[in-house]
Design a protein around this motif. Structure first.
Motif, mmCIF file in Angstrom:
data_model
loop_
_atom_site.group_PDB
_atom_site.id
_atom_site.type_symbol
_atom_site.label_atom_id
_atom_site.label_comp_id
_atom_site.label_asym_id
_atom_site.label_seq_id
_atom_site.Cartn_x
_atom_site.Cartn_y
_atom_site.Cartn_z
ATOM 1 N N ASP A 152 0.818 -1.214 0.000
ATOM 2 C CA ASP A 152 0.000 0.000 0.000
ATOM 3 C C ASP A 152 0.850 1.261 0.000
ATOM 4 O O ASP A 152 0.497 2.263 -0.640
ATOM 5 C CB ASP A 152 -0.930 0.000 1.215
ATOM 6 N N THR A 153 1.971 1.227 0.702
ATOM 7 C CA THR A 153 2.836 2.415 0.725
ATOM 8 C C THR A 153 3.427 2.668 -0.656
ATOM 9 O O THR A 153 3.504 3.823 -1.105
ATOM 10 C CB THR A 153 3.953 2.241 1.764
ATOM 11 N N ALA A 154 3.858 1.622 -1.336
ATOM 12 C CA ALA A 154 4.380 1.791 -2.698
ATOM 13 C C ALA A 154 3.300 2.330 -3.614
ATOM 14 O O ALA A 154 3.550 3.202 -4.460
ATOM 15 C CB ALA A 154 4.911 0.458 -3.217
ATOM 16 N N GLY A 158 4.362 6.450 -4.243
ATOM 17 C CA GLY A 158 5.283 6.552 -5.367
ATOM 18 C C GLY A 158 6.664 6.041 -5.067
ATOM 19 O O GLY A 158 7.560 6.130 -5.899
ATOM 20 N N LEU A 159 6.880 5.491 -3.858
ATOM 21 C CA LEU A 159 8.191 4.961 -3.499
ATOM 22 C C LEU A 159 8.380 3.560 -4.072
ATOM 23 O O LEU A 159 7.413 2.851 -4.360
ATOM 24 C CB LEU A 159 8.336 4.926 -1.976
ATOM 25 N N SER A 160 9.623 3.164 -4.217
ATOM 26 C CA SER A 160 9.947 1.851 -4.766
ATOM 27 C C SER A 160 9.524 0.746 -3.799
ATOM 28 O O SER A 160 9.877 0.760 -2.617
ATOM 29 C CB SER A 160 11.444 1.738 -5.039
ATOM 30 N N LEU A 161 8.779 -0.225 -4.306
ATOM 31 C CA LEU A 161 8.386 -1.383 -3.498
ATOM 32 C C LEU A 161 9.617 -2.137 -3.005
ATOM 33 O O LEU A 161 9.652 -2.611 -1.868
ATOM 34 C CB LEU A 161 7.491 -2.305 -4.331
ATOM 35 N N PRO A 210 13.895 8.046 1.896
ATOM 36 C CA PRO A 210 12.498 8.086 2.363
ATOM 37 C C PRO A 210 11.860 6.707 2.464
ATOM 38 O O PRO A 210 11.102 6.443 3.396
ATOM 39 C CB PRO A 210 11.804 8.947 1.301
ATOM 40 N N ALA A 211 12.181 5.830 1.521
ATOM 41 C CA ALA A 211 11.591 4.491 1.554
ATOM 42 C C ALA A 211 12.081 3.713 2.769
ATOM 43 O O ALA A 211 11.295 3.080 3.489
ATOM 44 C CB ALA A 211 11.922 3.739 0.267
ATOM 45 N N LEU A 212 13.391 3.745 3.011
ATOM 46 C CA LEU A 212 13.940 3.052 4.176
ATOM 47 C C LEU A 212 13.560 3.760 5.476
ATOM 48 O O LEU A 212 13.516 3.141 6.537
ATOM 49 C CB LEU A 212 15.463 2.971 4.069
ATOM 50 N N GLY A 213 13.266 5.059 5.362
ATOM 51 C CA GLY A 213 12.957 5.846 6.554
ATOM 52 C C GLY A 213 11.730 5.383 7.296
ATOM 53 O O GLY A 213 11.630 5.545 8.520
ATOM 54 N N PHE A 214 10.754 4.797 6.573
ATOM 55 C CA PHE A 214 9.558 4.303 7.259
ATOM 56 C C PHE A 214 9.923 3.225 8.277
ATOM 57 O O PHE A 214 9.456 3.229 9.412
ATOM 58 C CB PHE A 214 8.567 3.745 6.238
#
Length: 610
Positions: A152-154, A158-161, A210-214
């Motif tokens: 769902d986040t991807a 717009g972040l890479s899955l 940002p993707a790893l930041g979650f």
């Protein structure tokens, strides 16, 4: 216009084919660079009518003039080719009028200020990336709630899955830590901890952080929940320290009296020994010195997660803080989670003993920087990583809120896994074996992997040789991720067939292919060397070079041997990055100088080697 003559064009396709086989025998241009640039264009004249024939000829000689102005061709050769073209034009009933000739020659002579790159074809963009070998991350392998979060986040941000899944795996592995280790069969002593080294590759605009930041924020929430335990540990530590200080003071007084009375000093009791510094319970570390890592791990047998926005800053810092060396070796040990004794880090006069030097790693890096790592010592550091290099790198454009609550709850449950007590009340991890079905799948996989490694390149073979260990670790993490999703579920007593299948999918369908892309074997050994050569050209703004210069100066292990350097050169010629510019000094007889010129477009535009 009359019918064409049956006269064979010296620039025909067949002639061009023959020239490729014998580059100097039938070439209209004799110099290698001019022949490579113009002979195929001259061949196209065979299919032109009068007006297009003249227009193409003017365009060709405008570029020939630019090449002549740059000193790569002389007037004699250009005039000779023009004479051949005029003869050919008569043969195919397209004779050049005096005004046509004047136009061509005027254009040729007036091309001194024409940009040289106009004479060159535009090179291929990113010619060394084989997207067929970059499958997407198999997100269905992840248990809930991690699957929903990543998917769902991807979709909504717009972040890479792929990057999101890297963060999820690293968070789960770090949360459980070394409280549980996997083994193939109980009692064998063969144990694999849930330590994962994950590297996300992408450009600076790929939104890796940002993707790893979650996942980093999720772990920080778990760390915040540890605050009461940290306070209790702090109070207990202060009590132990106060008692030890008092016992030591009493002992020192006893020693003083004994010495004054001429008696032997008494033996110090254990309660008077200095208490080691308190290590705060934590999960994430960011940029520690090697000494800090040792101190932290000495008090945290569960281990920690090194989170780096740019991994190149980590591996390029090896030796910065430890002039005596050994830092790289320390990190290699940290991947296995074994005990470690440091002579450089002392507590009092004694070396610090680390019961488990256990550090997972996650972070990002740019494509060009992985070549620095690959050209380093062949000690297995590269092979310890699992690589993420997605086709779609992503952009940070959130459209809906990101729900992390269920994942945080699952991570807290993973963190609640406690150690068992061993001899002398020492903490020890609980060992979790594979089921017989899972062990059977792993055995078949290992046999196939050993066969693959026999025919693989050195670094790929090294990684494949460690693949069974990576699969066991991934299966252990997946098993406990599944358990952590449900509060009522009993703790797993073994690693199931389901989890080992999921780990095998991750390796066979994803990590193996991304590994090959990283080490340059996705398209053969020459592809990796071609990437290295292209990066050297870009980094040093190289305009022309010889193969010998590449071997001596490029500083890349993949280019040290002449045959490997030539294979890389041939790949770049195929991609129109390079053109042969062979010549004999002073027109003398003998072997030509094997020089190559870089397509000016490479430095004029924004081209990448990856």
């Amino acid at each position: 216009m009359g019918a064409r003559s049956e006269m064979t064009s010296p620039f025909s396709t067949r002639a061009a084919s023959e020239r490729r086989k014998r580059p100097f025998a039938l070439a209209a241009f004799k110099s290698a660079l001019a022949a490579a640039l113009f002979n195929d264009r001259l061949a196209e004249l065979d299919m032109c009518q009068h007006d297009s024939f003249i227009e193409k000829l003017v365009g060709i000689f405008a570029d020939v003039g630019a090449l002549r102005a740059a000193g790569h061709i002389d007037d004699d050769e250009a005039n000779g080719v023009f004479a051949d073209v005029k003869k050919f034009a008569v043969g195919v009933n397209i004779p050049l009028s005096l005004s046509d000739e004047e136009r061509v020659l005027t254009t040729y002579q007036g091309s001194a200020d024409r940009p040289l790159e106009n004479a060159f074809p535009r090179p291929e963009e990113g010619p060394f990336r084989n997207d067929d070998f970059r499958p997407p991350f198999p997100v269905d392998v992840l248990p809930e709630p991690f699957w929903t979060f990543a998917h769902d986040t991807a979709l909504n941000s717009g972040l890479s899955l792929d990057y999101l899944c890297a963060g999820v795996l690293s968070a789960a592995a770090a949360a459980m830590g070394r409280a549980r280790v996997a083994t193939t069969v109980l009692g064998t002593g063969y144990e694999q901890p849930p330590i994962l080294w994950l590297a996300c590759i992408g450009t600076s605009a790929a939104a890796k952080t940002p993707a790893l930041g979650f996942s980093k924020k999720m772990l920080q929430a778990v760390e915040a929940s540890l605050a009461p335990d940290n306070e209790d540990r702090k109070l207990a530590w202060k009590s132990r320290k106060a008692a030890a200080d008092a016992a030591r003071k009493q002992y020192e007084e006893q020693v003083k009296r004994a010495v004054g009375e001429g008696l032997p000093p008494p033996m110090m009791t254990a309660d008077a020994l200095e208490v080691p510094p308190l290590v705060k319970e934590r999960i994430i570390i960011n940029d520690p010195t090697p000494e800090a890592v040792i101190q932290i791990c000495s008090g945290l047998p569960r281990g920690v997660l090194l989170f780096r926005d740019e991994l190149a800053g980590w591996w390029n810092a090896f030796g910065r803080y430890s002039q005596g060396g050994g830092e790289r070796e320390m990190w290699l040990e940290a991947h296995d989670g074994n005990s470690w004794s440091s002579e450089r880090v002392k507590f009092g006069n004694d070396p610090v003993e680390v019961p488990a030097l256990a550090v997972s790693i996650v972070g990002g890096t740019q494509p060009a920087k992985i070549r620095e790592l690959l050209s380093g010592p062949a000690d297995g550091l590269v092979e310890r990583f699992l690589w993420f290099w997605p086709k779609f790198e992503g952009t940070e454009t959130p459209t809906k809120p990101v729900l992390t609550g269920p994942c945080i709850g699952a991570l807290k449950r993973l963190r609640s896994l406690d150690f068992e007590r061993g001899e002398g009340d020492a903490l020890k991890p609980r060992v979790v074996p594979l089921t017989s079905q899972a062990l059977g799948l792993l055995s078949k996989f290992k046999a196939r992997a050993n066969e693959e490694a026999r025919f693989a390149d050195e670094q790929e073979a090294g990684a494949i040789g460690k693949a069974d260990k990576q699969v066991i670790r991934l299966a252990l993490v997946l098993e406990f991720m599944l358990w952590a999703a449900t509060d009522e579920a009993p703790e797993p007593k073994a690693i199931s067939e389901r989890s080992i299948k999921g780990a095998l999918i991750l390796w066979n369908d994803y990590f193996k292919h991304h590994l090959r892309l990283v080490v340059g074997t996705d398209g053969g050994r020459a592809i990796g060397a071609a990437r290295d050569l292209a990066q050297w050209i870009l980094d040093n703004e190289v305009a022309e070079f010889t193969r010998t210069q590449v071997c001596r100066n490029a500083g890349r292990k993949s280019l040290r041997a002449s045959k490997d350097a030539q294979a890389a050169i041939d790949e770049l010629i195929e991609a129109d990055w390079l053109f042969p510019n062979f010549s004999r000094s002073g027109g003398r007889k003998g072997r030509q100088k094997q020089e190559y010129i870089v397509n000016p477009h490479v430095h004029a535009g924004r081209f990448r080697a990856y």
